[in-house]
Write a protein that holds these residues in place. Structure first.
Motif, PDB file in Angstrom:
ATOM      1  N   SER A 314      -0.149 -44.071 -32.028  1.00 39.47           N
ATOM      2  CA  SER A 314      -0.365 -45.431 -31.520  1.00 39.47           C
ATOM      3  C   SER A 314      -0.613 -45.624 -30.173  1.00 39.47           C
ATOM      4  O   SER A 314      -1.555 -46.315 -29.859  1.00 39.47           O
ATOM      5  CB  SER A 314       1.054 -46.298 -31.972  1.00 39.47           C
ATOM      6  OG  SER A 314       0.990 -47.587 -31.783  1.00 39.47           O
ATOM      7  N   VAL A 315       0.074 -45.064 -29.210  1.00 37.16           N
ATOM      8  CA  VAL A 315      -0.345 -45.375 -27.962  1.00 37.16           C
ATOM      9  C   VAL A 315      -1.580 -44.721 -27.383  1.00 37.16           C
ATOM     10  O   VAL A 315      -2.412 -45.311 -26.752  1.00 37.16           O
ATOM     11  CB  VAL A 315       0.760 -44.530 -26.979  1.00 37.16           C
ATOM     12  CG1 VAL A 315       0.462 -44.934 -25.265  1.00 37.16           C
ATOM     13  CG2 VAL A 315       2.177 -45.542 -27.302  1.00 37.16           C
ATOM     14  N   PHE A 316      -1.923 -43.628 -28.153  1.00 35.22           N
ATOM     15  CA  PHE A 316      -3.220 -43.030 -27.582  1.00 35.22           C
ATOM     16  C   PHE A 316      -4.413 -43.861 -27.973  1.00 35.22           C
ATOM     17  O   PHE A 316      -5.382 -44.091 -27.178  1.00 35.22           O
ATOM     18  CB  PHE A 316      -3.445 -41.681 -28.655  1.00 35.22           C
ATOM     19  CG  PHE A 316      -4.731 -40.792 -28.512  1.00 35.22           C
ATOM     20  CD1 PHE A 316      -4.679 -40.216 -27.314  1.00 35.22           C
ATOM     21  CD2 PHE A 316      -5.571 -40.984 -29.362  1.00 35.22           C
ATOM     22  CE1 PHE A 316      -5.948 -39.174 -27.191  1.00 35.22           C
ATOM     23  CE2 PHE A 316      -6.796 -40.310 -29.051  1.00 35.22           C
ATOM     24  CZ  PHE A 316      -7.089 -39.595 -28.009  1.00 35.22           C
ATOM     25  N   PHE A 317      -4.504 -44.412 -29.351  1.00 39.67           N
ATOM     26  CA  PHE A 317      -5.531 -45.204 -29.606  1.00 39.67           C
ATOM     27  C   PHE A 317      -5.339 -46.699 -29.197  1.00 39.67           C
ATOM     28  O   PHE A 317      -6.648 -47.187 -28.680  1.00 39.67           O
ATOM     29  CB  PHE A 317      -5.644 -45.423 -31.346  1.00 39.67           C
ATOM     30  CG  PHE A 317      -6.006 -43.977 -31.978  1.00 39.67           C
ATOM     31  CD1 PHE A 317      -7.477 -43.620 -31.789  1.00 39.67           C
ATOM     32  CD2 PHE A 317      -5.132 -43.311 -32.707  1.00 39.67           C
ATOM     33  CE1 PHE A 317      -7.665 -42.536 -32.360  1.00 39.67           C
ATOM     34  CE2 PHE A 317      -5.729 -42.261 -33.191  1.00 39.67           C
ATOM     35  CZ  PHE A 317      -6.915 -41.862 -33.109  1.00 39.67           C
ATOM     36  N   ARG A 318      -4.480 -47.212 -28.654  1.00 42.01           N
ATOM     37  CA  ARG A 318      -4.416 -48.512 -28.093  1.00 42.01           C
ATOM     38  C   ARG A 318      -4.899 -48.178 -26.506  1.00 42.01           C
ATOM     39  O   ARG A 318      -5.373 -49.154 -26.119  1.00 42.01           O
ATOM     40  CB  ARG A 318      -3.017 -49.174 -28.308  1.00 42.01           C
ATOM     41  CG  ARG A 318      -2.683 -49.732 -29.415  1.00 42.01           C
ATOM     42  CD  ARG A 318      -1.526 -50.396 -29.416  1.00 42.01           C
ATOM     43  NE  ARG A 318      -1.011 -50.843 -31.013  1.00 42.01           N
ATOM     44  CZ  ARG A 318      -1.752 -51.565 -31.702  1.00 42.01           C
ATOM     45  NH1 ARG A 318      -2.856 -52.101 -31.420  1.00 42.01           N
ATOM     46  NH2 ARG A 318      -1.296 -51.813 -32.936  1.00 42.01           N
ATOM     47  N   LEU A 348      -5.216 -46.692 -35.278  1.00 39.98           N
ATOM     48  CA  LEU A 348      -6.520 -46.005 -35.448  1.00 39.98           C
ATOM     49  C   LEU A 348      -7.481 -46.990 -36.198  1.00 39.98           C
ATOM     50  O   LEU A 348      -8.477 -47.176 -35.846  1.00 39.98           O
ATOM     51  CB  LEU A 348      -6.476 -44.818 -36.294  1.00 39.98           C
ATOM     52  CG  LEU A 348      -7.581 -44.092 -36.739  1.00 39.98           C
ATOM     53  CD1 LEU A 348      -8.624 -43.511 -35.608  1.00 39.98           C
ATOM     54  CD2 LEU A 348      -7.320 -42.941 -37.642  1.00 39.98           C
ATOM     55  N   HIS A 349      -7.018 -47.940 -36.944  1.00 41.40           N
ATOM     56  CA  HIS A 349      -7.437 -49.099 -37.636  1.00 41.40           C
ATOM     57  C   HIS A 349      -8.109 -49.711 -36.557  1.00 41.40           C
ATOM     58  O   HIS A 349      -9.310 -50.171 -36.830  1.00 41.40           O
ATOM     59  CB  HIS A 349      -6.713 -49.704 -38.719  1.00 41.40           C
ATOM     60  CG  HIS A 349      -7.200 -50.745 -39.260  1.00 41.40           C
ATOM     61  ND1 HIS A 349      -6.799 -52.123 -38.552  1.00 41.40           N
ATOM     62  CD2 HIS A 349      -7.934 -51.413 -40.311  1.00 41.40           C
ATOM     63  CE1 HIS A 349      -7.473 -52.882 -39.114  1.00 41.40           C
ATOM     64  NE2 HIS A 349      -8.030 -52.248 -40.352  1.00 41.40           N
ATOM     65  N   ASP A 350      -7.199 -50.200 -35.829  1.00 38.56           N
ATOM     66  CA  ASP A 350      -7.811 -51.211 -34.870  1.00 38.56           C
ATOM     67  C   ASP A 350      -8.774 -50.894 -34.001  1.00 38.56           C
ATOM     68  O   ASP A 350      -9.942 -51.233 -33.475  1.00 38.56           O
ATOM     69  CB  ASP A 350      -6.647 -51.614 -33.660  1.00 38.56           C
ATOM     70  CG  ASP A 350      -5.394 -52.257 -34.586  1.00 38.56           C
ATOM     71  OD1 ASP A 350      -5.584 -52.705 -35.789  1.00 38.56           O
ATOM     72  OD2 ASP A 350      -4.416 -52.656 -33.953  1.00 38.56           O
ATOM     73  N   TRP A 351      -8.764 -49.505 -33.574  1.00 39.99           N
ATOM     74  CA  TRP A 351      -9.726 -48.927 -32.539  1.00 39.99           C
ATOM     75  C   TRP A 351     -11.089 -48.665 -33.281  1.00 39.99           C
ATOM     76  O   TRP A 351     -12.203 -49.221 -32.802  1.00 39.99           O
ATOM     77  CB  TRP A 351      -9.422 -47.555 -32.141  1.00 39.99           C
ATOM     78  CG  TRP A 351     -10.392 -46.686 -31.362  1.00 39.99           C
ATOM     79  CD1 TRP A 351     -10.736 -46.887 -29.830  1.00 39.99           C
ATOM     80  CD2 TRP A 351     -11.343 -45.741 -31.874  1.00 39.99           C
ATOM     81  NE1 TRP A 351     -11.772 -46.111 -29.763  1.00 39.99           N
ATOM     82  CE2 TRP A 351     -12.026 -45.481 -30.712  1.00 39.99           C
ATOM     83  CE3 TRP A 351     -11.671 -44.950 -32.858  1.00 39.99           C
ATOM     84  CZ2 TRP A 351     -13.025 -44.446 -30.613  1.00 39.99           C
ATOM     85  CZ3 TRP A 351     -12.428 -44.095 -32.968  1.00 39.99           C
ATOM     86  CH2 TRP A 351     -13.072 -43.878 -31.968  1.00 39.99           C
ATOM     87  N   VAL A 381      -7.120 -46.976 -43.169  1.00 40.75           N
ATOM     88  CA  VAL A 381      -7.909 -46.329 -42.429  1.00 40.75           C
ATOM     89  C   VAL A 381      -9.217 -46.357 -43.019  1.00 40.75           C
ATOM     90  O   VAL A 381     -10.393 -46.669 -42.140  1.00 40.75           O
ATOM     91  CB  VAL A 381      -7.681 -44.771 -41.999  1.00 40.75           C
ATOM     92  CG1 VAL A 381      -8.739 -44.061 -41.321  1.00 40.75           C
ATOM     93  CG2 VAL A 381      -6.402 -44.915 -41.156  1.00 40.75           C
ATOM     94  N   THR A 382      -9.467 -46.141 -44.370  1.00 36.40           N
ATOM     95  CA  THR A 382     -10.674 -46.319 -44.926  1.00 36.40           C
ATOM     96  C   THR A 382     -11.324 -47.580 -44.982  1.00 36.40           C
ATOM     97  O   THR A 382     -12.406 -47.883 -44.842  1.00 36.40           O
ATOM     98  CB  THR A 382     -10.426 -45.659 -46.658  1.00 36.40           C
ATOM     99  OG1 THR A 382      -9.403 -46.695 -47.259  1.00 36.40           O
ATOM    100  CG2 THR A 382     -10.155 -44.354 -46.695  1.00 36.40           C
ATOM    101  N   MET A 383     -10.219 -48.696 -45.174  1.00 34.70           N
ATOM    102  CA  MET A 383     -10.839 -49.961 -44.954  1.00 34.70           C
ATOM    103  C   MET A 383     -11.489 -50.319 -43.342  1.00 34.70           C
ATOM    104  O   MET A 383     -12.540 -50.932 -43.224  1.00 34.70           O
ATOM    105  CB  MET A 383      -9.729 -51.150 -45.048  1.00 34.70           C
ATOM    106  CG  MET A 383     -10.116 -52.399 -44.695  1.00 34.70           C
ATOM    107  SD  MET A 383     -11.149 -53.138 -45.939  1.00 34.70           S
ATOM    108  CE  MET A 383     -10.221 -53.271 -47.276  1.00 34.70           C
ATOM    109  N   TYR A 814      -8.368 -58.908 -29.213  1.00 35.98           N
ATOM    110  CA  TYR A 814      -7.694 -58.407 -30.384  1.00 35.98           C
ATOM    111  C   TYR A 814      -6.416 -58.043 -30.362  1.00 35.98           C
ATOM    112  O   TYR A 814      -5.799 -58.063 -31.348  1.00 35.98           O
ATOM    113  CB  TYR A 814      -8.941 -57.233 -30.680  1.00 35.98           C
ATOM    114  CG  TYR A 814      -8.629 -56.858 -32.053  1.00 35.98           C
ATOM    115  CD1 TYR A 814      -7.618 -55.777 -32.531  1.00 35.98           C
ATOM    116  CD2 TYR A 814      -9.455 -57.364 -32.970  1.00 35.98           C
ATOM    117  CE1 TYR A 814      -7.482 -55.332 -33.844  1.00 35.98           C
ATOM    118  CE2 TYR A 814      -9.299 -56.832 -34.300  1.00 35.98           C
ATOM    119  CZ  TYR A 814      -8.407 -56.026 -34.668  1.00 35.98           C
ATOM    120  OH  TYR A 814      -8.158 -55.435 -36.035  1.00 35.98           O
ATOM    121  N   GLN A 815      -5.720 -57.249 -29.170  1.00 31.07           N
ATOM    122  CA  GLN A 815      -4.611 -56.796 -29.407  1.00 31.07           C
ATOM    123  C   GLN A 815      -3.457 -57.775 -29.354  1.00 31.07           C
ATOM    124  O   GLN A 815      -2.275 -57.635 -29.834  1.00 31.07           O
ATOM    125  CB  GLN A 815      -4.163 -55.770 -28.069  1.00 31.07           C
ATOM    126  CG  GLN A 815      -5.053 -54.562 -28.434  1.00 31.07           C
ATOM    127  CD  GLN A 815      -4.964 -53.797 -27.340  1.00 31.07           C
ATOM    128  OE1 GLN A 815      -3.983 -54.029 -26.405  1.00 31.07           O
ATOM    129  NE2 GLN A 815      -5.652 -52.568 -27.351  1.00 31.07           N
TER     130      GLN A 815
END
Length: 858
Positions: A314-318, A348-351, A381-383, A814-815
Motif C-alpha cells: 500500500s505504501v509502495f504504490f501510494r 495498486l488500483h489507485d495508481w 485491479v481488473t476494474m 485524488y488521495q
C-alpha cells in the motif's frame, strides 16, 4: 634516485613495495611544535610515504603512509612549500621548488588512476598567489573500458587485496566484443566458495565513476553483499541504466540502495530487477522513494518474491503516485509472489487509475504487468486496468489469484480493447467453463492480435467445463497457443475438446498435459488426438506430458501417437515427457522418427528409458535429418545409474558414448551434414554428484521461436530438463537475462547488438580555476553533466505534459478521497520507516575529513 641516498636507504625504499618508486626526494617537514625535521618523500604508483631520516634502516621507519585516493587537498603558497592534506593527517613540506614539482607529480599520478572521476572526487588544488600557473595534466588513453582496469588495480591496492587477473581477462573479452554489460554470472570466480574467488569490494569500487558500463548483472547466491556495495556505487555513478540482481537471496543493503539512488539525482537507472531477495517492506519503500524523486522516466521495476506484505505494498504504490513523471513511465511491472491482499490491491488500483488521468497520451506506457500469486483483489485491479485504458498491454499474468464473475467480465473488456495483448496467463484462477467460454469469445471478437498465448491451466475445469467451452474453440480465431493442462478433463472432456479442434483452423499449439490418470484406457482418445493434430491445418506443437508422481501419465497408451509420427506428421515440436513409456514404446517412437521429416524438437525425459531406449535414440539418426533439439533425459539417466550399482562405471561410460554420438547427429542435422556411423573417438562421462544426480550438460541449440504455454510466468514447468543435446562438449548452463524492453524503448539501453559505445569523456582537469580560494569537499555542490539518455524517441512526450508539481497536485487531490483508515495506515507505516530514511546522516560524510568512504569488507 637521488645521489644523497645511501645504499641501505635505497634498499629500504625498494623494499617498500618491491620495486623502485616513481619519485623520491629529501625535504624539510615542520611538525606541530614548529620543529623542522628531515623527511624522505616517496611517491609510488598508488601511494605516498613520508620517512624520518634518522629512522631509515631501523624500526618504525615509515612515519606517514597513504593511498592517493585519500589525498584531499594540495596547497602551495610558495614555490618552495607544499602542504598535502589526507583524510586523517597532513604533511607540511619545504624544499627547493617542491611547490612546483610535487603538485604536478601528484596531480598526474592521481589522473592515471581516476580518468573518469567526477570533479568532486578529485583532490583540491590551491595555488597561491593566483598569478602562479597551474600544473599541466598529461594526456592519457584510458582504453575501451574508460579506464576501468587501471582503476580496479588501484582499488585493489587501496583495499590491500590481490588483483584478480582472471576477472581482468574475462572483462577485457567482454569489452573487446563491444558489450557494455558487466555480467558476473559467467565468471568462474564469482562464487565465493570457488577457488580463486574474487573480492568484489574493489571491483564495485572501480564502477563508482566508470562511464563505460551501463548494465550490471549478478545472480550468484553466495554474493549477498552486492546490494550494499551497489549502494556505494550509486552514490557516484551516472552511467548505469540497468541492474539485475535477481536470485542472490540477499536481505541486506536494499534500503541503502534506494537512499543512494535518491541522493544521487544524476544517476541514470531506468531498470531494476530485485526478484527473489528479501527486500521486505522497508527496502521497497526506500526504492519507491527513489523512483518518486527522479525527474525523468523510470521504465522497468521487477520485484517478484521480495517479501512485500500488504501494508508495505500500500505504501509502495501510494509513494509512486506522488510523481507520475517518473512512475507513470513504467513499461514493465512485476510484483508477483508477494502479498498484496485487499489493502495493497486498493493502492495498486489507485495508481493504475491515475495513469489514465495523469498521462494525456491515449496509449499508456505500461505493456507488461505480472501479479501472479499476490492474493489480489481481482475485481478491484481488473476494474482499474479496464478504466485505465491500457490499450498498449502486451502481457498480463493474474495466475494464482481467485477470480470473481466481475473480474472475468472486466478482463473480457480488457482483452477486447487491447490490440497488442499477446500473453494472457490465468492459471490457478478458479475459472469455470462458462467463464472460459466468455474469455475465448472476447479473444475472438476483439482486436486481432498476432501469436496470442492463453494459459488456462490448473483451473480444475473437469468434464463439465470442457463441454461448456468446447464449441467456442471451433470458431476461436484469435488464440494461437492454448494451454489446458491439468484441468481434470479425463477422457470424455478431452473428447469434447478434440472434436472441437477438428473444426478449428487457427491454433498453432495446444497443451493437454496431465489430464489422464494412469490405466485410464485412454488409447482410443490418444489415437483421436494423433489423427486430429496430424491433419490440422495449423497445429505444429503438441504437449501431452504426464506426471508419474501424481499418477497422471499415459504409459503404453501413447502407442497410437508414437506410431503416427511418420512422414505424414506435421508436428514440429512434441512434448511427451513424464509418461513412463518404458523401452518398448520408446523403441517404437524412434523407429517412427526414422521416417519423420518435420519434427525438430522432442521432450521425453521421465519416461523410464533404459539403455535399450538410448541405443534406439541413436539409431534414429541413421535416416532422420530433421531432429535438432532433444533436452537431455537427466531423470532417466539418474534412474539407470542408481539401479546398476555394480556396473555403474560401465553403464556410465556407455551412456556417455551414446549421448556424445547423439550430440554429433543433432549438430549434423542442424548444419546439414550427412550422417556417418563412426564410433566415438572421445568418451563422454556422465558425472555423478554426491546426490547421485548426473551433471551432464550440453546445449548449443535453443529454439527461441517455440512458445512455452505455462502456469508459471514464462514456462509451464513439467519437470523437463532445459539442457539440450548437441554436438558441443558439456559446459555449465548459463543464466539467460530477462527479455529486453519493447523496441520503442530499446534506445534506452546501450547493450544493443550494433551499438557503438561512446568515446571516453574529455579530460576535465582545470585546476587554474581553483586558485582564487580554498575549496572544500562537498559532494552536493559540484556535478558534471553525465551522458544523457535520449528519451525523445519514446512515444510519450513527457516534455509536453504537466509539470512535476501538477502531477503532485493531481495525486494529492485524488488521495484526499481515500478513506481515513487507509491514510492512517500509511502514516503509521511511514513513521515506522522514519529512522531508515535518515541514511544520509548515518553514512560517513563526503567532506575533507572522509573522502570516498570504502564499503564494508566481505
Amino acid at each position: 634516485m637521488s645521489s644523497e641516498l645511501s645504499t641501505g636507504e635505497k634498499r629500504f625504499v625498494f623494499d617498500l613495495e618491491g620495486c623502485d618508486p616513481d619519485f623520491i626526494l629529501w625535504v624539510k617537514k615542520t611538525n606541530k611544535k614548529d620543529v623542522v625535521q628531515d623527511r624522505l618523500f616517496v611517491l609510488t604508483k598508488y601511494r605516498i610515504y613520508s620517512i624520518k631520516r634518522n629512522k631509515v634502516g631501523g624500526k618504525k621507519q615509515v612515519q606517514r603512509e597513504s593511498h592517493l585516493y585519500n589525498l584531499v587537498e594540495i596547497r602551495t603558497d610558495d614555490i618552495d612549500r607544499v602542504v598535502l592534506k589526507f583524510t586523517t593527517f597532513s604533511i607540511d613540506m619545504t624544499g627547493g621548488n617542491i611547490g612546483i614539482t610535487i603538485p604536478k607529480l601528484l596531480i598526474n599520478a592521481f589522473h592515471r588512476i581516476s580518468f573518469t572521476f567526477s570533479n568532486e572526487a578529485l583532490p583540491n588544488l590551491l595555488i597561491l598567489p593566483p598569478e602562479r600557473t597551474a600544473p599541466e595534466v598529461d594526456e592519457i588513453d584510458p582504453g575501451q573500458s574508460h579506464g576501468f582496469f587501471e582503476v580496479y588495480r588501484a582499488q585493489c591496492n587501496y583495499y590491500d587485496t590481490p588483483v584478480n587477473q582472471d576477472l581482468i581477462d574475462y572483462m577485457e573479452e567482454t569489452v573487446n566484443k563491444g558489450s557494455r554489460v558487466f555480467n558476473l554470472d559467467d565468471f568462474a570466480g564469482i562464487d565465493r566458495n570457488s577457488e580463486g574467488a574474487v573480492n568484489l569490494t574493489p571491483v564495485l569500487a572501480a564502477l563508482r565513476h566508470n562511464t563505460f558500463f551501463d548494465t550490471f548483472i549478478c545472480h550468484n547466491k553466495t554474493r549477498k553483499e552486492i546490494p550494499l556495495l551497489l549502494a556505494d556505487v550509486f552514490h557516484h555513478n551516472r552511467t548505469l541504466v540497468k541492474v539485475d540482481l535477481s536470485g542472490i537471496e540477499s536481505d541486506d543493503g536494499w534500503v541503502q540502495l534506494g537512499d543512494a539512488l535518491k541522493e544521487n539525482q544524476s544517476n541514470q537507472l531506468v531498470s531494476l530487477n530485485c526478484s527473489d531477495n528479501r527486500v521486505s517492506d522497508k527496502g521497497m519503500n526506500s526504492l519507491a522513494n527513489a523512483i518518486r524523486s527522479f525527474n525523468r522516466p523510470f521504465l522497468e521495476f521487477i520485484a517478484s518474491n521480495v517479501d512485500l506484505q500488504s501494508k508495505g505494498a500500500s505504501v509502495f504504490f501510494r509513494t509512486l503516485q506522488s510523481n507520475y513523471a517518473s512512475s507513470g513511465a513504467i513499461v514493465r511491472l512485476d510484483i508477483s509472489r508477494n502479498d498484496l491482499e485487499k489493502i495493497g490491491s486498493e493502492s495498486l488500483h489507485d495508481w493504475i487509475i491515475l495513469l489514465n488521468t495523469s498521462i494525456p497520451s491515449p496509449r499508456k506506457p505500461l505493456v507488461h504487468i505480472n501479479l501472479e500469486e499476490t492474493q489480489l483483489d481481482t475485481t478491484k485491479v481488473t476494474m482499474a486496468l479496464k478504466q485505465g485504458q491500457l490499450e498498449s498491454l502486451e502481457y498480463i499474468n493474474l495466475s494464482g489469484n481467485k477470480f470473481t464473475p466481475e473480474a472475468v467480465a472486466n478482463l473480457c473488456s480488457i482483452i477486447a480493447k487491447c490490440d497488442s495483448l499477446a500473453q494472457i496467463k490465468l492459471s490457478k484462477c478458479s475459472i469455470t467453463g462458462d467463464q472460459v467460454n466468455n474469455i475465448l469469445n472476447a479473444c475472438t471478437s476483439g482486436v486481432q492480435v498476432h501469436d496470442r498465448t492463453l494459459d488456462l491451466s490448473n483451473n480444475n475445469l473437469e468434464q463439465k467445463g470442457a463441454l461448456a467451452f468446447a464449441q467456442t474453440i471451433k470458431s476461436s480465431s484469435n488464440v494461437a497457443h492454448l494451454n489446458l493442462a491439468n484441468n481434470s478433463f479425463r477422457k470424455k472432456g478431452i473428447t469434447f475438446i478434440v472434436q472441437a479442434l477438428e473444426e478449428n483452423s487457427t491454433l498453432q499449439s495446444i497443451d493437454l498435459s496431465t489430464n489422464f490418470k494412469s490405466s485410464s484406457k485412454a488409447e482410443p482418445i490418444v489415437d483421436h488426438i494423433a489423427r486430429t493434430v496430424h491433419h490440422h491445418v495449423s497445429i505444429r506443437k503438441l504437449i501431452l506430458a504426464g506426471s508419474v508422481s501424481k499418477g497422471f501419465y499415459l504409459g503404453k497408451e501413447l502407442l497410437p501417437l508414437v506410431k503416427s509420427l511418420t512422414n505424414d506428421c506435421k508436428l514440429v515440436e512434441l512434448d511427451i515427457s513424464g509418461n513412463n513409456m518404458g523401452d518398448d514404446i520408446c523403441r517404437e517412437l524412434f523407429e517412427s522418427l526414422k521416417k519423420n521429416t518435420c519434427l525438430k524438437t522432442l521432450h521425453l525425459d521421465n519416461n523410464n528409458l533404459g539403455l535399450a531406449g538410448f541405443q534406439a535414440m541413436k539409431r534414429t539418426f541413421t535416416t532422420n535429418r530433421t531432429l535438432i533439439d532433444i533436452p537431455v533425459p537427466t531423470a532417466d539417466i539418474t534412474k539407470i545409474l542408481n539401479s546398476n550399482s555394480k556396473d555403474k562405471k560401465q553403464i556410465n561410460d556407455k551412456i556417455g558414448e551414446i549421448l556424445a554420438d547423439v550430440q554429433t547427429c543433432l549438430s549434423n542435422n542442424k548444419n546439414g551434414i550427412a550422417y556417418t556411423d563412426i564410433p566415438s573417438t572421445t568418451k563422454t562421462t556422465v558425472a555423478i554428484s554426491s546426490a547421485s544426480t548426473p551433471n551432464f550438460r550440453a546445449s548449443t541449440y535453443h529454439n527461441s521461436s517455440s512458445n512455452s504455454l505455462g502456469s508459471s510466468d514464462d514456462t509451464y514447468n513439467r519437470g523437463v530438463s532445459t539442457h539440450n543435446l548437441s554436438y558441443s562438449s558439456p559446459s555449465p548452463s548459463t543464466y539467460a537475462p530477462p527479455p529486453p524492453l519493447p523496441d520503442v524503448y530499446a534506445n534506452q539501453y546501450h547493450q544493443q547488438q550494433h551499438y557503438q559505445p561512446p568515446p571516453p569523456p574529455q579530460e576535465t582537469y582545470d585546476y587554474s580555476q581553483q586558485q582564487q580560494q580554498q575549496q572544500q569537499y562537498d559532494y552536493s555542490q559540484q556535478h558534471t553533466d553525465p551522458p544523457q539518455y535520449d528519451y525523445s524517441q519514446q512515444q510519450y512526450d513527457y516534455s509536453q505534459q504537466q509539470t512535476d508539481q501538477q502531477y503532485d497536485y493531481q495525486a494529492q487531490d485524488y488521495q484526499e478521497g481515500a478513506t481515513t483508515n487507509d491514510y492512517d495506515q500509511q502514516q503509521d507505516y511511514n513513521q515506522d520507516y522514519s529512522q531508515q530514511q535518515q541514511y544520509d546522516d548515518q553514512q560517513q560524510q563526503y567532506d575533507d575529513e572522509n573522502r570516498m568512504p570504502p564499503p564494508p569488507e566481505y
